[in-house]
Design an enzyme around this catalytic site. Structure first.
Site, mmCIF file in Angstrom:
data_model
loop_
_atom_site.group_PDB
_atom_site.id
_atom_site.type_symbol
_atom_site.label_atom_id
_atom_site.label_comp_id
_atom_site.label_asym_id
_atom_site.label_seq_id
_atom_site.Cartn_x
_atom_site.Cartn_y
_atom_site.Cartn_z
ATOM 1 N N ASP A 47 6.804 -11.390 -11.055
ATOM 2 C CA ASP A 47 5.549 -12.128 -10.924
ATOM 3 C C ASP A 47 5.710 -13.529 -11.511
ATOM 4 O O ASP A 47 6.094 -13.686 -12.673
ATOM 5 C CB ASP A 47 4.429 -11.397 -11.671
ATOM 6 N N TYR A 52 3.319 -22.047 -13.408
ATOM 7 C CA TYR A 52 4.236 -21.688 -14.497
ATOM 8 C C TYR A 52 5.426 -22.637 -14.564
ATOM 9 O O TYR A 52 6.120 -22.672 -15.584
ATOM 10 C CB TYR A 52 4.762 -20.257 -14.329
ATOM 11 N N LYS A 81 1.676 -17.623 -6.939
ATOM 12 C CA LYS A 81 0.234 -17.897 -6.895
ATOM 13 C C LYS A 81 -0.052 -19.343 -6.521
ATOM 14 O O LYS A 81 0.669 -20.259 -6.912
ATOM 15 C CB LYS A 81 -0.390 -17.593 -8.267
ATOM 16 N N HIS A 114 -4.804 -18.043 -7.713
ATOM 17 C CA HIS A 114 -4.559 -17.857 -9.141
ATOM 18 C C HIS A 114 -5.822 -17.810 -9.994
ATOM 19 O O HIS A 114 -5.894 -17.082 -10.977
ATOM 20 C CB HIS A 114 -3.641 -18.968 -9.653
#
Length: 333
Positions: A47, A52, A81, A114
């Site tokens: 994931d 990120y 996401k 997200h």
């Protein structure tokens, strides 16, 4: 007790491994090493997210494994996401294409919206802020329009499945009324003291799988969001890994506290994506399918649910997010 399957069957007939690797706040070489350790341990569910900023590191590690033949693409389940700056139907393709390029993949197995609050697109900044450090909110965010953009990605073959993250029941119902392709899952914060039973039941009734992030209670989040300029005073200071009941049950089964917490969640039929960059803990977190909690254990752990007051990811941990009209956490669930 019925044997626990190592995967969840999603409403489009695809299968999601019930234990995955979370990757928030892991970068560069450390991310590559963590992914190597995870794949070696048997993880196949990874994931990540555009925001990120570690998709390129994950892509490098995945390419090594795929090129070597140690793993096949069809055996992997890769989730990423859509970032908040992409919350317009016409922007969804751009950001998924960027994620795929970084991941060095032609498709992702799961693409998630997200958050619920959109941000203004300001260059390449994933979390644009004003001079006071507040997020630059896009107050015109249209969640249904965003979902239509997600459906476009399934049609184009860039995403095998699509789902939601951090949405409340009211928002999910609004999307479902307009959806041509149903969300396969909802990813939410869920751990010992915040078990989200109402929202899980709501999703289960609609055949929407649930994925728990921060399933160990995210012990390092205060430091992370303080560094990001958030307001962290309202984050509850709790440590589920040190809870006396958890420690007692761990000793009873000869397991670690983390394994007890993860097993408690997966035994509910909820997928978990614990994050770690330490190989020993990565391996330990994966070893939760070869034992079970008995009825007494489950009753004791269920009783520790404290409800909404133990939500960790809320308020202004990113300054200004709670001012958005689509901020999800004012509803009961």
């Amino acid at each position: 007790m019925e044997e626990l399957k190592p995967y969840l069957e999603l409403n489009n007939c695809s299968k999601m491994p019930i234990v995955g690797l979370g990757t928030f706040q892991c970068y560069g070489e450390a991310m590559e090493e963590a992914l190597d350790a995870a794949l070696e341990a048997g993880y196949r569910h990874i994931d990540t997210a555009y925001v990120y900023e570690n998709e390129a590191a994950i892509g490098r590690a995945l390419k090594r494994w795929l090129d070597s033949g140690r793993v096949k693409r069809e055996d992997l389940f890769i989730t990423t996401k859509l970032p908040n700056i992409g919350f317009k139907r016409e922007r969804v393709e751009k950001y998924l294409r960027r994620s795929l390029e970084a991941l060095q993949l032609s498709y992702v197995d799961l693409y998630l919206v997200h958050q619920t609050w959109g941000l203004l697109e300001q260059g390449e900044d994933v979390l644009p802020r004003d001079d006071e450090g507040e997020l630059l909110l896009d107050l015109t965010t249209d969640l249904v329009g965003v979902w239509k953009g997600m459906e476009d990605q399934v049609d184009a073959g860039r995403a095998r499945s699509i789902g939601l993250c951090n949405h409340n029941a009211r928002q999910i119902k609004r999307i479902l009324r307009a959806a041509r392709i149903r969300p396969v899952c909802l990813q939410i914060e869920l751990y010992l003291y915040f078990q989200q039973r109402e929202l899980v039941a709501f999703c289960r009734a609609l055949d929407i799988a649930v994925v728990a992030y921060a399933p160990l209670g995210s012990p390092g989040m205060v430091d992370v969001f303080t560094e990001m300029g958030g307001e962290t005073d309202m984050i509850p200071r709790v440590d589920a890994l040190a809870d006396p009941t958890v420690l007692e049950i761990a000793e009873k089964h000869g397991r670690t506290p983390a394994q007890v917490l993860l097993r408690h969640t997966v035994q509910r039929g909820i997928a978990v994506i614990p994050k770690s960059s330490q190989p020993a803990r990565i391996e330990e977190n994966f070893q939760v399918l070869d034992f079970s909690l008995d009825e007494e254990d489950v009753d004791q752990l269920d009783s520790l649910d404290g409800g909404r007051k133990y939500r960790l990811f809320s308020g202004n941990i990113l300054k200004g997010m709670s001012k958005h009209p689509e901020y999800a956490y004012n509803d009961p669930y």
